[in-house]
Design a protein around this motif. Structure first.
Motif, PDB file in Angstrom:
ATOM      1  N   ASN A 347      -2.869  -4.175   8.798  1.00 23.16           N
ATOM      2  CA  ASN A 347      -1.706  -4.984   8.420  1.00 23.16           C
ATOM      3  C   ASN A 347      -0.604  -4.177   7.735  1.00 23.16           C
ATOM      4  O   ASN A 347       0.359  -4.752   7.216  1.00 23.16           O
ATOM      5  CB  ASN A 347      -2.164  -6.132   7.530  1.00 23.16           C
ATOM      6  CG  ASN A 347      -3.021  -7.128   8.289  1.00 23.16           C
ATOM      7  OD1 ASN A 347      -2.500  -7.970   9.024  1.00 23.16           O
ATOM      8  ND2 ASN A 347      -4.332  -7.028   8.147  1.00 23.16           N
ATOM      9  N   GLY A 348      -0.747  -2.861   7.755  1.00 21.54           N
ATOM     10  CA  GLY A 348       0.354  -1.983   7.379  1.00 21.54           C
ATOM     11  C   GLY A 348       0.685  -1.880   5.911  1.00 21.54           C
ATOM     12  O   GLY A 348       1.814  -1.516   5.564  1.00 21.54           O
ATOM     13  N   TYR A 349      -0.279  -2.198   5.029  1.00 26.13           N
ATOM     14  CA  TYR A 349       0.057  -2.099   3.605  1.00 26.13           C
ATOM     15  C   TYR A 349      -0.780  -1.069   2.841  1.00 26.13           C
ATOM     16  O   TYR A 349      -0.658  -0.962   1.618  1.00 26.13           O
ATOM     17  CB  TYR A 349      -0.047  -3.465   2.924  1.00 26.13           C
ATOM     18  CG  TYR A 349      -1.402  -4.121   2.897  1.00 26.13           C
ATOM     19  CD1 TYR A 349      -2.387  -3.721   2.002  1.00 26.13           C
ATOM     20  CD2 TYR A 349      -1.701  -5.188   3.759  1.00 26.13           C
ATOM     21  CE1 TYR A 349      -3.627  -4.341   1.963  1.00 26.13           C
ATOM     22  CE2 TYR A 349      -2.934  -5.816   3.728  1.00 26.13           C
ATOM     23  CZ  TYR A 349      -3.885  -5.398   2.831  1.00 26.13           C
ATOM     24  OH  TYR A 349      -5.112  -6.016   2.790  1.00 26.13           O
ATOM     25  N   GLY A 350      -1.620  -0.323   3.535  1.00 30.14           N
ATOM     26  CA  GLY A 350      -2.432   0.639   2.809  1.00 30.14           C
ATOM     27  C   GLY A 350      -2.975   1.746   3.687  1.00 30.14           C
ATOM     28  O   GLY A 350      -2.853   1.708   4.925  1.00 30.14           O
ATOM     29  N   MET A 351      -3.559   2.749   3.038  1.00 30.04           N
ATOM     30  CA  MET A 351      -4.213   3.863   3.718  1.00 30.04           C
ATOM     31  C   MET A 351      -5.622   4.001   3.161  1.00 30.04           C
ATOM     32  O   MET A 351      -5.857   3.756   1.972  1.00 30.04           O
ATOM     33  CB  MET A 351      -3.450   5.167   3.501  1.00 30.04           C
ATOM     34  CG  MET A 351      -2.048   5.176   4.058  1.00 30.04           C
ATOM     35  SD  MET A 351      -1.238   6.772   3.744  1.00 30.04           S
ATOM     36  CE  MET A 351       0.371   6.465   4.475  1.00 30.04           C
ATOM     37  N   TRP A 352      -6.547   4.441   4.013  1.00 31.81           N
ATOM     38  CA  TRP A 352      -7.963   4.493   3.618  1.00 31.81           C
ATOM     39  C   TRP A 352      -8.586   5.807   4.039  1.00 31.81           C
ATOM     40  O   TRP A 352      -8.248   6.384   5.087  1.00 31.81           O
ATOM     41  CB  TRP A 352      -8.725   3.344   4.278  1.00 31.81           C
ATOM     42  CG  TRP A 352     -10.214   3.427   4.057  1.00 31.81           C
ATOM     43  CD1 TRP A 352     -10.913   2.928   2.996  1.00 31.81           C
ATOM     44  CD2 TRP A 352     -11.179   4.061   4.907  1.00 31.81           C
ATOM     45  NE1 TRP A 352     -12.264   3.213   3.135  1.00 31.81           N
ATOM     46  CE2 TRP A 352     -12.459   3.908   4.291  1.00 31.81           C
ATOM     47  CE3 TRP A 352     -11.095   4.758   6.121  1.00 31.81           C
ATOM     48  CZ2 TRP A 352     -13.629   4.425   4.859  1.00 31.81           C
ATOM     49  CZ3 TRP A 352     -12.259   5.278   6.679  1.00 31.81           C
ATOM     50  CH2 TRP A 352     -13.516   5.098   6.051  1.00 31.81           C
ATOM     51  N   THR A 353      -9.523   6.266   3.232  1.00 33.93           N
ATOM     52  CA  THR A 353     -10.422   7.339   3.630  1.00 33.93           C
ATOM     53  C   THR A 353     -11.774   7.097   2.979  1.00 33.93           C
ATOM     54  O   THR A 353     -11.867   6.332   2.005  1.00 33.93           O
ATOM     55  CB  THR A 353      -9.885   8.720   3.232  1.00 33.93           C
ATOM     56  OG1 THR A 353     -10.688   9.736   3.850  1.00 33.93           O
ATOM     57  CG2 THR A 353      -9.939   8.925   1.718  1.00 33.93           C
ATOM     58  N   GLU A 354     -12.800   7.732   3.516  1.00 36.86           N
ATOM     59  CA  GLU A 354     -14.115   7.574   2.908  1.00 36.86           C
ATOM     60  C   GLU A 354     -14.156   8.311   1.574  1.00 36.86           C
ATOM     61  O   GLU A 354     -13.625   9.418   1.436  1.00 36.86           O
ATOM     62  CB  GLU A 354     -15.205   8.119   3.828  1.00 36.86           C
ATOM     63  CG  GLU A 354     -16.617   7.888   3.287  1.00 36.86           C
ATOM     64  CD  GLU A 354     -17.705   8.355   4.234  1.00 36.86           C
ATOM     65  OE1 GLU A 354     -18.897   8.206   3.873  1.00 36.86           O
ATOM     66  OE2 GLU A 354     -17.380   8.860   5.329  1.00 36.86           O
ATOM     67  N   SER A 355     -14.770   7.682   0.577  1.00 39.55           N
ATOM     68  CA  SER A 355     -14.908   8.306  -0.726  1.00 39.55           C
ATOM     69  C   SER A 355     -15.633   9.643  -0.590  1.00 39.55           C
ATOM     70  O   SER A 355     -16.650   9.742   0.093  1.00 39.55           O
ATOM     71  CB  SER A 355     -15.684   7.387  -1.675  1.00 39.55           C
ATOM     72  OG  SER A 355     -15.846   7.992  -2.937  1.00 39.55           O
ATOM     73  N   GLY A 356     -15.100  10.664  -1.227  1.00 40.43           N
ATOM     74  CA  GLY A 356     -15.668  11.999  -1.123  1.00 40.43           C
ATOM     75  C   GLY A 356     -14.847  12.930  -0.263  1.00 40.43           C
ATOM     76  O   GLY A 356     -14.980  14.161  -0.355  1.00 40.43           O
ATOM     77  N   ASN A 357     -13.958  12.378   0.578  1.00 37.72           N
ATOM     78  CA  ASN A 357     -13.117  13.205   1.448  1.00 37.72           C
ATOM     79  C   ASN A 357     -11.828  13.544   0.703  1.00 37.72           C
ATOM     80  O   ASN A 357     -10.803  12.874   0.849  1.00 37.72           O
ATOM     81  CB  ASN A 357     -12.822  12.465   2.744  1.00 37.72           C
ATOM     82  CG  ASN A 357     -12.198  13.376   3.795  1.00 37.72           C
ATOM     83  OD1 ASN A 357     -11.546  14.376   3.461  1.00 37.72           O
ATOM     84  ND2 ASN A 357     -12.375  13.033   5.059  1.00 37.72           N
ATOM     85  N   LEU A 358     -11.882  14.599  -0.114  1.00 40.11           N
ATOM     86  CA  LEU A 358     -10.760  14.933  -0.990  1.00 40.11           C
ATOM     87  C   LEU A 358      -9.529  15.383  -0.215  1.00 40.11           C
ATOM     88  O   LEU A 358      -8.397  14.984  -0.546  1.00 40.11           O
ATOM     89  CB  LEU A 358     -11.192  16.018  -1.982  1.00 40.11           C
ATOM     90  CG  LEU A 358     -10.185  16.376  -3.078  1.00 40.11           C
ATOM     91  CD1 LEU A 358      -9.848  15.159  -3.928  1.00 40.11           C
ATOM     92  CD2 LEU A 358     -10.748  17.496  -3.955  1.00 40.11           C
ATOM     93  N   ASP A 359      -9.721  16.186   0.798  1.00 39.47           N
ATOM     94  CA  ASP A 359      -8.570  16.667   1.574  1.00 39.47           C
ATOM     95  C   ASP A 359      -7.806  15.495   2.192  1.00 39.47           C
ATOM     96  O   ASP A 359      -6.571  15.454   2.146  1.00 39.47           O
ATOM     97  CB  ASP A 359      -9.027  17.622   2.672  1.00 39.47           C
ATOM     98  CG  ASP A 359      -9.496  18.970   2.121  1.00 39.47           C
ATOM     99  OD1 ASP A 359      -9.157  19.270   0.958  1.00 39.47           O
ATOM    100  OD2 ASP A 359     -10.203  19.696   2.848  1.00 39.47           O
TER     101      ASP A 359
END
Length: 404
Positions: A347-359
């Motif tokens: 829905n275009g309001y956020g960005m996500w990554t898996e916890s632990g993926n610092l880069d």
């Protein structure tokens, strides 16, 4: 329209329902629609509060003496949680034995209200609605607090199953939660499990008038950097190790600043890290009064959500709501089980990554901090999504459609 006596059982420390919050907002909506609202809350021993009934803004609030059940050691928390249903039942019988309840609302945690719910349901033929905010005991297993072979797990799992069975309706916070509950409780009737997300009462625009520079100066926060704010619990569920990694990595930047606000079992460890490392691009604040916290969020730029990567249950933190209300993009680092990131990206309001993926996380920080137009567009998308899906009026209607 049906006018009902509503009983709400909760662990939240509610004493003034005019304050903002997912439960107080919902209770006010019931009152606005002509219902009589009765709320039962704990008076934990650490707060030294008197027990008894008080009236507040059209609601009756019953405070019940309990052991410490939040921010307590595991043993006291476990015993206190098991005692809750007896303590609540005795208090309701003492103060409200002549009140005929039509609808019993209750939220998780805890999962130990079975006896009081069953008793009132039998006595009055009341309907029962579970606001499922937390899936316990599996969340504790995920975090390594105890194993599935332990007595603790078996005891609480039986109580969880009984609670679901007692509930006429179960309102889950997201589609992934509905899917999880039905998959792991195959005996449940799918028709009684539905999406009833966290919701809030929107403020008027004239409530947003804040002196940004004065507030940030008071809190010793720079006014000329892109401000990322994290507000809420600082405990095991949030995966504090990764949050610390992010703050440390952000020290290499000059244009971004992290504001961490909250408390919890890991607050001391966070505080110790700040004292030892003295970061120049971050600050740690103990919990602020609700109004001051809301004002702080309002003057920041980007909201943060962190969850421990070990979770197999789909958590959906309610702190998302204040970010969306303030038209902020949301950066999320979570486990792969929750759908909070997928919904945000779709829905275009956020960005996500898996916890632990610092880069990956720092790439998201860079992308948003250096693109103001993207930041504004995502903020507007989030506010629009909030207005369509997460208002308290919508949450109220989801519950009440079963009684019309």
């Amino acid at each position: 329209m049906i006018r009902m006596n509503i009983l709400f059982l909760t662990l939240s420390r509610i004493s003034d329902i005019s304050e903002r919050g997912i439960y107080t907002d919902l209770m006010r909506e019931f009152i606005r629609n002509g219902h009589s609202v009765y709320i039962v809350v704990p008076a934990e021993r650490r707060f030294h509060q008197p027990a008894g009934v008080m009236e507040n803004s059209g609601a009756k609030i019953l405070k019940v003496k309990t052991l410490d059940i939040q921010k307590a050691n595991l043993i006291e928390k476990g015993i206190g949680t098991l005692l809750l249903e007896y303590q609540y039942q005795q208090a309701i019988e003492r103060f409200w034995k002549d009140v005929r309840f039509d609808l019993i609302l209750y939220s998780t945690p805890p999962i130990t209200f079975n006896k009081v719910i069953a008793s009132l349901k039998t006595r009055y033929g009341a309907k029962t609605y579970l606001l499922l905010k937390d899936i316990f005991p599996q969340n504790a297993v995920d975090l390594g607090m105890f194993s599935k072979k332990s007595l603790f797990y078996k005891l609480f799992r039986r109580k969880e199953e009984k609670l679901y069975e007692l509930s006429d309706y179960i309102g889950c916070v997201s589609p992934a939660n509905v899917e999880y509950v039905l998959k792991h409780n195959p005996s449940l009737n799918p028709d009684k499990v539905e999406i009833c997300p966290n919701s809030m009462e929107l403020r008027n625009d004239d409530e947003f008038l804040i002196d940004r520079e004065a507030l940030l100066d008071k809190l010793n926060i720079p006014i000329n950097k892109c401000l990322f704010v994290y507000g809420g619990g600082l405990g095991r569920p949030q995966g504090i190790d990764f949050l610390i990694d992010v703050i440390a990595a952000n020290e290499k930047r000059e244009d971004t600043y992290f504001v961490i606000v909250g408390n919890g079992t890991e607050y001391g460890r966070m505080e110790q890290w700040f004292e030892m490392n003295s970061p120049h691009n971050a600050c740690l604040l103990d919990s602020l009064p609700k109004i001051e916290y809301d004002n702080l969020v309002r003057v920041c730029d980007i909201g943060l959500i962190f969850l421990d990567r070990r979770f197999t249950i789909p958590n959906y933190p309610s702190r998302l709501l204040s970010y969306l209300e303030n038209r902020m993009p949301v950066l999320m680092a979570t486990d792969v089980s929750t759908d909070i990131g997928r919904i945000a990206e779709t829905n275009g309001y956020g960005m996500w990554t898996e916890s632990g993926n610092l880069d990956s996380f720092m790439e998201m920080v860079d992308r948003l901090a250096t693109d103001k137009s993207l930041m504004r567009a995502m903020g507007e998308s989030g506010y629009s999504y909030l207005c369509t899906n997460y208002t308290v009026q919508s949450g109220y209607q989801i519950i009440m459609r079963h009684f019309e």
